[in-house]
Design a protein around this motif. Structure first.
Motif, short mmCIF file in Angstrom:
data_model
loop_
_atom_site.label_atom_id
_atom_site.label_comp_id
_atom_site.label_asym_id
_atom_site.label_seq_id
_atom_site.Cartn_x
_atom_site.Cartn_y
_atom_site.Cartn_z
N GLU A 236 -9.78 -33.01 -12.87
CA GLU A 236 -10.02 -34.44 -12.70
C GLU A 236 -8.70 -35.20 -12.72
N PRO A 237 -8.61 -36.29 -11.99
CA PRO A 237 -7.39 -37.11 -12.03
C PRO A 237 -7.31 -37.87 -13.34
N GLU A 238 -6.11 -38.22 -13.70
CA GLU A 238 -5.89 -38.99 -14.92
C GLU A 238 -6.43 -40.40 -14.75
N PRO A 239 -7.11 -40.95 -15.76
CA PRO A 239 -7.59 -42.34 -15.66
C PRO A 239 -6.43 -43.32 -15.56
N GLU A 240 -6.67 -44.41 -14.89
CA GLU A 240 -5.62 -45.41 -14.69
C GLU A 240 -5.37 -46.24 -15.95
N LEU A 241 -6.41 -46.43 -16.76
CA LEU A 241 -6.28 -47.27 -17.95
C LEU A 241 -5.63 -46.48 -19.08
N SER A 242 -4.86 -47.17 -19.90
CA SER A 242 -4.32 -46.57 -21.12
C SER A 242 -5.38 -46.67 -22.22
N LEU A 243 -5.13 -45.96 -23.33
CA LEU A 243 -6.09 -46.00 -24.42
C LEU A 243 -6.20 -47.40 -25.02
N ALA A 244 -5.10 -48.14 -25.06
CA ALA A 244 -5.16 -49.51 -25.57
C ALA A 244 -6.05 -50.37 -24.69
N GLU A 245 -5.94 -50.21 -23.37
CA GLU A 245 -6.79 -50.97 -22.46
C GLU A 245 -8.25 -50.54 -22.56
N MET A 246 -8.47 -49.25 -22.84
CA MET A 246 -9.85 -48.78 -23.01
C MET A 246 -10.49 -49.39 -24.25
N PHE B 204 -10.15 -22.18 -24.30
CA PHE B 204 -11.60 -22.23 -24.49
C PHE B 204 -12.10 -23.68 -24.43
N VAL B 205 -11.37 -24.60 -25.07
CA VAL B 205 -11.77 -26.01 -25.03
C VAL B 205 -11.73 -26.53 -23.59
N ASP B 206 -10.72 -26.12 -22.81
CA ASP B 206 -10.65 -26.54 -21.41
C ASP B 206 -11.85 -26.04 -20.62
N SER B 207 -12.26 -24.80 -20.87
CA SER B 207 -13.42 -24.25 -20.15
C SER B 207 -14.70 -24.98 -20.51
N VAL B 208 -14.83 -25.37 -21.77
CA VAL B 208 -16.03 -26.13 -22.17
C VAL B 208 -16.03 -27.51 -21.52
N TYR B 209 -14.86 -28.13 -21.44
CA TYR B 209 -14.77 -29.44 -20.77
C TYR B 209 -15.15 -29.32 -19.29
N ARG B 210 -14.71 -28.25 -18.62
CA ARG B 210 -15.08 -28.08 -17.21
C ARG B 210 -16.58 -27.89 -17.04
N GLU B 211 -17.19 -27.16 -17.98
CA GLU B 211 -18.63 -26.96 -17.90
C GLU B 211 -19.39 -28.25 -18.21
N ALA B 212 -18.81 -29.10 -19.04
CA ALA B 212 -19.48 -30.34 -19.44
C ALA B 212 -19.21 -31.49 -18.49
N ARG B 213 -18.46 -31.25 -17.41
CA ARG B 213 -18.12 -32.32 -16.49
C ARG B 213 -19.38 -32.90 -15.85
N GLY B 214 -19.52 -34.21 -15.95
CA GLY B 214 -20.70 -34.89 -15.42
C GLY B 214 -21.87 -34.92 -16.39
N SER C 140 -9.14 -32.02 -29.01
CA SER C 140 -8.63 -32.43 -27.70
C SER C 140 -7.25 -33.06 -27.83
N ASP C 141 -6.49 -32.96 -26.76
CA ASP C 141 -5.23 -33.67 -26.70
C ASP C 141 -5.47 -35.07 -26.15
N ILE C 142 -4.40 -35.86 -26.08
CA ILE C 142 -4.55 -37.26 -25.67
C ILE C 142 -5.07 -37.36 -24.24
N SER C 143 -4.64 -36.46 -23.36
CA SER C 143 -5.10 -36.51 -21.97
C SER C 143 -6.60 -36.27 -21.87
N GLN C 144 -7.11 -35.30 -22.61
CA GLN C 144 -8.55 -35.03 -22.60
C GLN C 144 -9.33 -36.16 -23.23
N ILE C 145 -8.78 -36.77 -24.27
CA ILE C 145 -9.46 -37.90 -24.91
C ILE C 145 -9.54 -39.08 -23.95
N ARG C 146 -8.49 -39.33 -23.19
CA ARG C 146 -8.49 -40.44 -22.23
C ARG C 146 -9.54 -40.20 -21.14
#
Length: 697
Positions: free
Chosen positions: A196-206, A102-112, A134-140
């Motif tokens: 969506e592709p994974e961001p290139e930056l790590s959370l520390a860099e963000m 369900f969280v994944d579907s909400v993220y897809r709807e909220a894209r953009g 969210s998991d770490i991937s979604q947070i990134r």
């Protein structure tokens, strides 16, 4: 000629005047001069004449009133996200996998639309819940969408809370490296082609990007009503310190912050918000640079003015705490240290600049919180002259003050045995007046510190006994702030300075009952005559009053503590536990009384005949207990199924002989016990076997 149809009444006249003024405003040309803002009633709002120096527009990077606008959600999107918010609030998913989908579907709807949702008054709550689940991937991914807009988002009324939640949930992943997926990777069953592709930056860099965006605006953000909360969280994340926004006395969030029912991630076994975390080495130098940039542009006068600023004070508390705890107390010796600039004179002689500043903080509702932080974390070489030259002789008078009394509590935490003994002799005669003012927290902390330092508590017992009624039952009712009926049918007044205020302010009455219960629970931990005040009162209570206390949410804690405390003697428990027989059904079906019944299990560990009598009473009311949620919990905690089927095993457990299972655990069957013995024997055989040696080539 017919009369004109007119409505009568004052409301019709007022409505006509409003319509006429509205037409005038619509017909009038737009004024080029900016409109004046309505004065805010918020305590954090910046008002004219306050005791601080406001920043002008453009000073130290202070932005103007223009904020970037990210657009609004249409009606369909608003409806969808509102329903999603309700679904997450109810949290009625079958398992964690269904909730993740369900969280994944909400993220897809909220894209953009992430920035629109974060700035929406209603949907920003949904964004906070999504981040918490969210998991770490979604947070990134979400973090990467916010990069480049943080200067505007942290100042936004609703988006600032989303940034705060994002920083807290992203903090545990700052040490994780970016995991790049290999090319040609096939899509999983739960992935889509448009993921969506994974961001290139790590959370520390963000996080470093966030610091870069806010660089140059720290002086303004210190006193910005919405950004200051996020800045505090950012500082604690950079330092790896615990970030706890749920605590009522947390320096991160204000008391008016809305506490959302956030569901923790199932993958987190430990609450990361209350434990210190490891951070990258780059965070250390960045944190030091950020702290220097925050205060380097401020002169000493402005820095001290922040101590009484309702918004800047919590940020200053974080800065002082990090400077003294994270970078070591030796940092206080540096000339540009924050604590050194606040109190330059470490001798604290009367009339010095430091004493004038400390005296101003003592009685200020906002400034006293900074003084609490300073007392808790300042080096011993600075605390000793502060206590000896300024605080020692006025501890009793400060304890009577509603604001300065909290500073006294922090001072008591740092005193040694001899100094604590002297303070107790000074405060003990004033305890009756403190209790009359409902200042129960001072004797509570004093008892706790005396137990820690090994100070005799007999003077405190005498002071408490003289402060209340000589009758033990009446004395306990006064401590717990209970309303009792007199013999002639008239209600006895509450033991408080102004009893009439209790009826007019229910919240204040509930708070006083809570503090009275906490005082009684602390008294029960002290051996000797001090705990005897509560034990004698419990034995002197009538049966009706005892049942009333057991079913009261706050007062029942005292009964539970008395049953399980190490200071309770077998003689007391033998007399006290027998008074609950015949009333177990009534208590077991009550939300508060059920905890008292649970406490009777360990209380009767050495009184088996009383426990057996209580178990028989519970069996007689089995149907009523099984029909109630709290009743089923009592049935399980007393292992009543084991009592009915295998009385011998229950008796061994009741006497404390069987330690394999607690009272709330399902008993192990014979086959399970045999398997456990077989596994233990196999492990022993494995340990006894010699380690094979590799053959030489």
């Amino acid at each position: 000629m017919p009369r004109e149809n007119q409505k009568r009444g004052r409301r019709a006249i007022d409505k006509a005047k409003k319509d006429e003024s509205k037409r005038k405003r619509e017909e009038a040309p737009e004024d080029s001069v900016a409109k004046r803002l309505k004065p805010s009633t918020d305590e954090n709002a910046i008002t004219e004449g306050a005791d601080y120096i406001p920043l002008e527009e453009g000073q130290d990077g202070a932005p103007g009133s223009d904020m970037e606008f990210y657009g609004l959600l249409d009606s369909d999107e608003q409806e969808y996200f509102s329903r999603a918010n309700e679904m997450l609030e109810l949290n009625q998913f079958q398992d964690a996998e269904e909730r993740r989908l369900f969280v994944d579907s909400v993220y897809r709807e909220a894209r953009g639309k992430e920035l629109k949702i974060a700035c929406s008054q209603s949907c920003s709550r949904l964004m906070e819940k999504l981040i918490s689940m969210s998991d770490i991937s979604q947070i990134r991914r979400l973090f990467s969408k916010f990069i480049g807009h943080f200067l505007q988002l942290v100042q936004h009324r609703f988006a600032s809370h989303c940034c705060e939640r994002l920083f807290i949930n992203a903090a545990p992943g700052v040490t994780q490296k970016v995991s790049s997926k290999p090319k040609g990777n096939t899509l999983g069953e739960d992935e889509e082609e448009d993921d969506e592709p994974e961001p290139e930056l790590s959370l520390a860099e963000m996080f470093m990007k966030v610091v870069e965006e806010l660089q140059g605006n720290w002086g303004y953000l210190l006193t910005e009503r919405f950004a200051s909360h996020t800045v505090r969280v950012l500082l604690l994340v950079l330092a790896g310190e615990p970030v706890d926004v749920s605590s009522s006395d947390s320096v991160v969030a204000s008391r008016k912050k809305e506490r959302l029912g956030l569901v923790a991630r199932e993958t987190e076994e430990v609450n990361t918000s209350t434990e210190k975390r490891s951070v990258p080495e780059s965070f250390e130098s960045t944190l030091k640079q950020v702290m220097q940039d925050m205060v380097s542009t401020l002169d000493d006068t402005y820095l001290r003015a922040l101590a009484t600023h309702p918004v800047g004070n919590p940020v200053l508390q974080v800065l002082v705490q990090l400077e003294l705890s994270h970078f070591g107390k030796s940092s206080a010796k540096q000339s540009n240290a924050i604590i050194k600039r606040l109190v330059p004179d470490e001798n604290f002689q009367e009339g010095s600049e430091s004493v004038v500043f400390i005296r101003g903080l003592l009685y200020d509702p906002v400034g006293s919180r900074l003084l609490e932080t300073m007392v808790r974390w300042m080096p011993g070489k600075m605390f000793k002259p502060l206590y000896k030259n300024f605080l020692r002789d006025q501890m009793s008078s400060l304890a009577r003050n509603q604001t300065a009394g909290y500073v006294v509590l922090r001072v008591l935490e740092r005193l040694g045995k001899d100094d604590l003994q002297a303070v107790m002799d000074q405060i003990a005669p004033k305890i009756p007046s403190l209790l009359e003012r409902s200042r129960t927290i001072v004797p509570k902390v004093l008892i706790e510190r005396c137990l820690v330092r090994g100070v005799d508590t007999k003077p405190l017992a005498k002071a408490l006994e003289s402060a209340y009624d000589s009758d033990p039952a009446r004395r306990l009712e006064q401590i717990l702030k209970l309303e009792t009926e007199a013999s002639d049918g008239e209600a006895k007044p509450e033991f408080t300075k102004n009893p009439s205020t209790q009826d007019s302010n229910p919240a204040s009455a509930a708070a006083e009952k809570l503090h009275g219960s906490l005082l009684a629970q602390t008294i029960l931990t002290a051996p000797g005559p001090l705990s005897g005040l509560i034990f004698s009162g419990l034995l002197a209570l009538s049966s009706d009053t005892l049942l009333k206390i057991s079913k009261e949410p706050t007062a029942s804690r005292v009964v539970q503590q008395a049953l399980t405390a190490s200071t309770s003697t077998p003689q007391f428990r033998r007399q006290f536990t027998s008074r609950f027989t015949g009333h177990l059904k009534e208590l077991a079906l009550d939300s508060s009384g059920s905890h008292v019944v649970d406490a009777l299990w360990p209380a009767t560990k050495d009184i088996f005949f009383v426990k057996e009598r209580m178990a028989q009473e519970l069996v007689q009311n089995e149907l009523a207990l099984r029909d109630s949620f709290v009743g089923r919990a009592v049935w399980r905690n007393w292992a009543m199924d084991l009592y009915k089927r295998r009385r011998g095993e229950w008796a061994a457990k009741a006497k404390g002989g069987d330690t394999n299972n607690g009272p709330g655990e399902k008993p192990m069957s014979k086959i399970e016990l045999a398997r456990a013995r077989y596994a233990a024997k196999a492990n022993e055989n494995m340990k006894e076997q010699p380690t094979p040696v590799a053959a030489e080539p």
